[in-house]
Design an enzyme around this catalytic site. Sequence first.
Site, PDB file in Angstrom:
ATOM      1  N   SER A 106       0.863  -1.184   0.000  1.00  0.00           N
ATOM      2  CA  SER A 106       0.000   0.000   0.000  1.00  0.00           C
ATOM      3  C   SER A 106       0.894   1.227   0.000  1.00  0.00           C
ATOM      4  CB  SER A 106      -0.902   0.008   1.236  1.00  0.00           C
ATOM      5  OG  SER A 106      -1.534   1.261   1.404  1.00  0.00           O
ATOM      6  N   TYR A 126      -2.179  -0.652  10.294  1.00  0.00           N
ATOM      7  CA  TYR A 126      -2.269  -0.951   8.863  1.00  0.00           C
ATOM      8  C   TYR A 126      -0.968  -0.578   8.152  1.00  0.00           C
ATOM      9  CZ  TYR A 126      -4.008  -0.900   4.048  1.00  0.00           C
ATOM     10  OH  TYR A 126      -4.179  -1.137   2.710  1.00  0.00           O
TER      11      TYR A 126
END
Length: 584
Positions: free
Chosen positions: A454, A467
């Site tokens: 990501s 995350y």
Amino acid sequence: MTLKGARERRVATGGVELCVAELGDPEQPTVVLVHGYPDSKEVWSEVAVRLADRFHVVLYDVRGHGRSTAPKPLRGGFTLAKLTDDFLAVVDAVSPDRPVHLVGHDWGSVQSWEFVTVGRTEGRIASFTSISGPSLDHFGHWINARVRRPTPRRVGQLLGQGAKSWYVYLLHTPALPELAWRGPLGKRWPKILQRVEKVPGGAYPTPSLTSDAAHGAWLYRDNVRARLLRPRPDAYAHAPVQLITPQRDAFLSERLYDDLEQWVPRLTRRTLPAKHWAPRTRPDQLASWIEDFVMSVDGGRPEPKAIGRHADRFGGQLVLITGAGSGIGRATAFAFAEAGARVVAVDRDAEAATRTAELSRLIGAPDAWAEPADVSDEQAMEKLAEKVHREYGVLDVLVNNAGIGLSGSFFATTSEDWRKVLDINLWGVIHGCRLFGARMAQRGQGGHIVNIASAAAFQPSRALPAYGTSKAAVLMLSECLRAELAGQDIGVSAICPGIVNTNITSTARFAGVDEAEERRRQKNSARLYGLRNYPPEKVAEAILDAVARNKAVVPVTPEARGAHLLSRFLPGALRGLARVEPKL
């Protein structure tokens, strides 16, 4: 590597005796494998045994090579006309009543182009698969077109291929090649191939390599100069052709085949992430493509068609995608299916995985299967890997995509929150790489691993500590694994999307808030991502491109690319942005 279980015969033609080996059932379609220089028929051993279950496989030592005798005198004994005589003598002996499917590599392909474009072989060849060897006639026309109408691009192509063809000039030198092959080069050649081309040991089991290579120099002397200067104007293929182009061939440019369609009415293109000696380094893929092509010509299977932008690269390959039930995973499955790959769709939602597999078959995948599994469950992943390897085979491409979102400050994130996000986002990737990547490495025929990270991997945020940590770990894992597997021709890519319109927002967790507030934030996030409206299909395109071009780190979306640049050149600016509290 010898041809175990092969039936041998001698075929006399033009003053020489050819050693011919046969495998498989003579009642099945006949596939003739023609080797290159300075090889013997044993270079095909790994491909031959893979084809023998379905076909009548025929291999022969080209005159002057292996256990075939050499013409006397050598000069003028290796012309394309005489090589065509040899081919016809072999096929008349092994398949007198039916045309054969021809496969050539290196000089085996060069001479096979002659076979498939001259009138006297018409009706004797059902199909031709060419690997790393152009038609000398087509090559001559390719050169003439660039000499007559030079442009900077065309001049660059000429110079590039000229540099790759350095050995051709040396082979035209009187006596020098013979001395080199009978000296240190002949003794060291197998080790040179092992080191430079990653060719497994045992490719040259016969003691005749030095004499074979010395004889084979006449292939160049008898043919190359004459044909390149005066190429035939009517060198059209009278059978369907499958062109397999290794992308890292040190001797032949991919640009050599740019104009091939004008010479081949029925052409199927394939590209392979391999070097020149693909029959030794990629036997599984070559055997699969040869089988598919032969069966499409003989009937029983649809003809391979280039239906996606990367169809020449991924057609027939086995690809597994985790988290394939929706979003980026489903879009990636569809993109590989459109390129003709065989797809294994994995998701913990069995119905969603089944739907992805069904749609993949409709889009173009020759086969697609659904497998339910939770990537965070090590035992479930071990069972999945065992089943996939047993029933479908070793993967060519693995896409570790499954993941979940988690937002919230560090102190609001519980230990259980951390365990859950790391179990799926990080351990799921570790399980996939370990279980499927290990088999890729053991097979020794390359492959590719894609890990979905990501932009959060390099863009800190006060709202995404768990995350971002999980995705940063995936990025570093990918970089480390890429370094470890590079020597085994296994690529590893980390894909780093930014804001992509998927359903991850509707399932993301928000730490430190009650259920009502979490639902509100999920709804607002989904709305914002919808307004951004960056489709998962573009991420899927980036994934296929990353595999095809063996990219290491791929930021996707403009904001991801911008953050990646800032992380490298202005990290302080990113740290400043990380302090901003998002409003949801």
